[in-house]
Design a protein around this motif. Sequence first.
Motif, mmCIF file in Angstrom:
data_model
loop_
_atom_site.group_PDB
_atom_site.id
_atom_site.type_symbol
_atom_site.label_atom_id
_atom_site.label_comp_id
_atom_site.label_asym_id
_atom_site.label_seq_id
_atom_site.Cartn_x
_atom_site.Cartn_y
_atom_site.Cartn_z
ATOM 1 N N ASP A 151 3.761 3.361 3.803
ATOM 2 C CA ASP A 151 3.167 3.071 5.094
ATOM 3 C C ASP A 151 2.619 1.048 4.905
ATOM 4 O O ASP A 151 1.986 1.492 2.969
ATOM 5 N N PRO A 152 1.915 0.334 5.083
ATOM 6 C CA PRO A 152 1.672 -0.818 4.822
ATOM 7 C C PRO A 152 0.296 -0.230 4.529
ATOM 8 O O PRO A 152 0.231 -1.275 2.947
ATOM 9 N N VAL A 153 -0.261 0.092 5.043
ATOM 10 C CA VAL A 153 -1.876 0.904 4.478
ATOM 11 C C VAL A 153 -1.794 1.704 3.111
ATOM 12 O O VAL A 153 -2.678 0.918 2.268
ATOM 13 N N ALA A 154 -0.879 1.923 2.943
ATOM 14 C CA ALA A 154 -0.458 2.948 1.685
ATOM 15 C C ALA A 154 -0.038 1.740 0.217
ATOM 16 O O ALA A 154 -0.783 1.531 -0.941
ATOM 17 N N MET A 155 0.341 1.383 0.946
ATOM 18 C CA MET A 155 0.757 -0.185 -0.035
ATOM 19 C C MET A 155 -0.270 -1.405 -0.581
ATOM 20 O O MET A 155 -0.686 -0.980 -1.193
ATOM 21 N N ALA A 156 -0.747 -1.566 1.123
ATOM 22 C CA ALA A 156 -2.071 -1.958 0.866
ATOM 23 C C ALA A 156 -3.603 -1.357 -0.394
ATOM 24 O O ALA A 156 -3.667 -2.362 -1.265
ATOM 25 N N ALA A 157 -3.399 -0.026 -0.472
ATOM 26 C CA ALA A 157 -4.567 0.918 -1.264
ATOM 27 C C ALA A 157 -3.531 0.259 -2.878
ATOM 28 O O ALA A 157 -4.398 0.246 -4.282
ATOM 29 N N ALA A 158 -1.866 0.448 -2.846
ATOM 30 C CA ALA A 158 -1.725 -0.196 -4.504
ATOM 31 C C ALA A 158 -1.560 -0.938 -5.055
ATOM 32 O O ALA A 158 -1.707 -1.417 -6.295
ATOM 33 N N GLN A 159 -2.202 -1.949 -4.328
ATOM 34 C CA GLN A 159 -1.623 -3.568 -4.747
ATOM 35 C C GLN A 159 -3.449 -3.435 -5.103
ATOM 36 O O GLN A 159 -3.789 -4.314 -5.683
ATOM 37 N N GLY A 160 -4.588 -3.210 -3.684
ATOM 38 C CA GLY A 160 -5.452 -3.093 -4.489
ATOM 39 C C GLY A 160 -6.013 -2.166 -5.993
ATOM 40 O O GLY A 160 -6.554 -2.602 -6.681
ATOM 41 N N PHE A 161 -5.936 -1.211 -5.877
ATOM 42 C CA PHE A 161 -5.479 -0.726 -6.975
ATOM 43 C C PHE A 161 -5.312 -0.725 -8.148
ATOM 44 O O PHE A 161 -5.984 -1.799 -9.415
ATOM 45 N N GLU A 162 -3.647 -1.948 -8.087
ATOM 46 C CA GLU A 162 -3.569 -2.566 -9.381
ATOM 47 C C GLU A 162 -4.379 -4.021 -9.695
ATOM 48 O O GLU A 162 -4.780 -4.500 -10.972
ATOM 49 N N ARG A 163 -4.943 -4.618 -8.339
ATOM 50 C CA ARG A 163 -5.851 -5.380 -9.214
ATOM 51 C C ARG A 163 -6.976 -5.353 -9.280
ATOM 52 O O ARG A 163 -7.170 -6.369 -10.538
ATOM 53 N N ALA A 164 -7.382 -3.833 -9.263
ATOM 54 C CA ALA A 164 -8.105 -2.899 -9.914
ATOM 55 C C ALA A 164 -8.706 -3.277 -11.420
ATOM 56 O O ALA A 164 -9.140 -3.612 -12.552
ATOM 57 N N LEU A 165 -7.134 -2.868 -11.571
ATOM 58 C CA LEU A 165 -6.900 -2.809 -13.389
ATOM 59 C C LEU A 165 -6.902 -3.389 -13.859
ATOM 60 O O LEU A 165 -6.964 -3.902 -14.802
ATOM 61 N N GLU A 166 -6.204 -5.249 -12.540
ATOM 62 C CA GLU A 166 -5.720 -6.629 -13.616
ATOM 63 C C GLU A 166 -7.329 -7.026 -14.056
ATOM 64 O O GLU A 166 -7.841 -7.489 -15.419
#
Length: 265
Positions: free
Chosen positions: A46-61
């Motif tokens: 799902d595109p929203v879940a993809m966005a959530a995963a990438q936003g979470f990764e950005r926060a970890l970076e």
Amino acid sequence: MSDAPMSDAPMSDAPMSDVGPISSPTPELLPAGADGVLVRFALSPDPVAMAAAQGFERALEEAPLAGVIEVAPALVSLLLRFDPVQMRRADLIATLRPMAERAAREAGHLPDPIRRWQIPAAFGGENGPELAPIARALGLNETTAVEQISKADLRVLAIGFFPGQPYLGLLPERWNLPRLPELVPSVPAGAVVVAVRQIVLFGAASATGWRQVARAHFRCFDPARTEPMPLRAGDAIRFVPVSAGELAALDTPDGMGGARLEHLA
């Protein structure tokens, strides 16, 4: 393990329109092996879940966690490995949960990219034998089909299957194409293949059920380079159409194939 692609299909063949969007993904935090935590935002692409995963990764970076030794992103999840000497899994999960929930709440769209790659590719003919039948199936001419690919707002959604190999998306809805009914015995390294609104840029010659529309001389993995795997999850990608002759001239020893990287922030 994470739900990173383990075959040449990142997820199921079910059309994304049949999967159904989710308006508010609920993250799951699951134990994975002796030293891992899987943070999963959905079970489907799902595109929203993809966005959530990438936003979470950005926060970890932006705020690395002490004791976390690896972060491996997939389409809708991330696998984190930690050092058991430095932390307990329960403590890591307690720290990650509010971060994941915030990423889910804010996942209206993919985060703005901070890098953009322009990758030359030759479409059609020997370099893209499936372009013509795909264009016919979509009711397009080949020129328009190439324009839709080259103008799409593509991102690196996940890296897997081969070292450094990107899964890119998403193409327009009409590109929600199934894979081929039978495997193609081999496509070359640099093959640009499409299915289920996604593109894979093959890092090595391989059998595949995906449909080859183009070829690039960009190598997504080269152990001799200073940075062996230049692409990162979240990178923006634009394919730049070139002729077959121009592509041949881009087969250079550095394996970059004429690709150019632009820093956006």
